[in-house]
Design an enzyme around this catalytic site. Structure first.
Site, mmCIF file in Angstrom:
data_model
loop_
_atom_site.group_PDB
_atom_site.id
_atom_site.type_symbol
_atom_site.label_atom_id
_atom_site.label_comp_id
_atom_site.label_asym_id
_atom_site.label_seq_id
_atom_site.Cartn_x
_atom_site.Cartn_y
_atom_site.Cartn_z
ATOM 1 N N LEU A 88 0.827 -1.211 0.000
ATOM 2 C CA LEU A 88 0.000 0.000 0.000
ATOM 3 C C LEU A 88 0.859 1.259 0.000
ATOM 4 O O LEU A 88 0.407 2.316 -0.446
ATOM 5 C CB LEU A 88 -0.925 0.012 1.225
ATOM 6 C CG LEU A 88 -2.113 -0.966 1.195
ATOM 7 C CD1 LEU A 88 -2.851 -0.938 2.521
ATOM 8 C CD2 LEU A 88 -3.069 -0.640 0.054
ATOM 9 N N HIS A 133 8.187 -4.288 7.696
ATOM 10 C CA HIS A 133 7.846 -2.862 7.874
ATOM 11 C C HIS A 133 8.239 -2.374 9.273
ATOM 12 O O HIS A 133 8.646 -1.230 9.430
ATOM 13 C CB HIS A 133 6.345 -2.633 7.698
ATOM 14 C CG HIS A 133 5.922 -2.434 6.268
ATOM 15 N ND1 HIS A 133 6.390 -1.409 5.478
ATOM 16 C CD2 HIS A 133 5.051 -3.126 5.495
ATOM 17 C CE1 HIS A 133 5.824 -1.490 4.280
ATOM 18 N NE2 HIS A 133 5.014 -2.520 4.264
HETATM 19 ZN ZN LIG Z 1 3.923 -3.154 2.661
#
Ligand SMILES: [Zn+2]
Length: 161
Positions: A88, A133
């Site tokens: 995203l 992340h």
């Molecule tokens: Zn990602």
């Protein structure tokens, strides 16, 4: 919640452990799940919404939303698989990434309950992507150098357009 993209350096920083799973964290988790749905994604990690906390949420079709707070990767399979990933925070970019086929993870849910999970297939892949992340690592970092350069050139071209 706004999803931040590649040029935001928060995506490159390590997220901090959650100290107390309280009602603020529960609210944050709810908002993250909303942002995930709005973005039509399958996973979302704290840094992607500018929240430098070790939290990610995963929602794949046919399953309930899953919440991972302070996750640790206990183990991964030696066997790896290559599969197309997107993010995203890097809209419009898809590339094949090699990752372990299975993962064992320990985390807390939004109710403060600790759990262990063994996952394989798409769920394992998303867990590993989202965990990255929290460490400031993006899926494009896991590509070969020539492939990553091609992807970066594509992103740059788009930003200019
Ligand atoms: Zn990602």
């Amino acid at each position: 919640m706004e999803i931040v993209t590649l040029e935001n350096e928060l995506l490159r920083q390590k997220a901090e452990p959650v100290k107390d799973i309280n009602s603020d964290i529960q609210k944050t988790v709810e908002e993250m799940i909303e942002a995930l749905h709005e973005g039509k994604g399958v996973g979302l990690a704290g840094p992607q919404v500018g929240l430098m906390k070790r939290i990610f949420v995963i929602h794949i079709e046919g399953d309930v939303p899953r919440v991972f707070i302070n996750p640790s990767i206990i183990g991964t399979s030696q066997e790896t698989v290559k599969f197309e990933e997107g993010c995203l925070s890097i809209p419009g970019i898809w590339a094949d990434v090699v990752r372990p086929r299975a993962v064992q993870v320990q985390a807390w849910n939004e109710k403060g309950r600790r759990f262990n999970m063994e996952a394989d297939g798409i769920l394992a892949r998303i867990i590993l992507h989202e965990y990255d992340h929290l460490e400031g690592v993006l899926f494009i970092d896991r590509l070969s150098v020539p492939k990553r350069n091609r992807v970066l050139a594509k992103i740059e071209k788009r930003q200019k357009a």
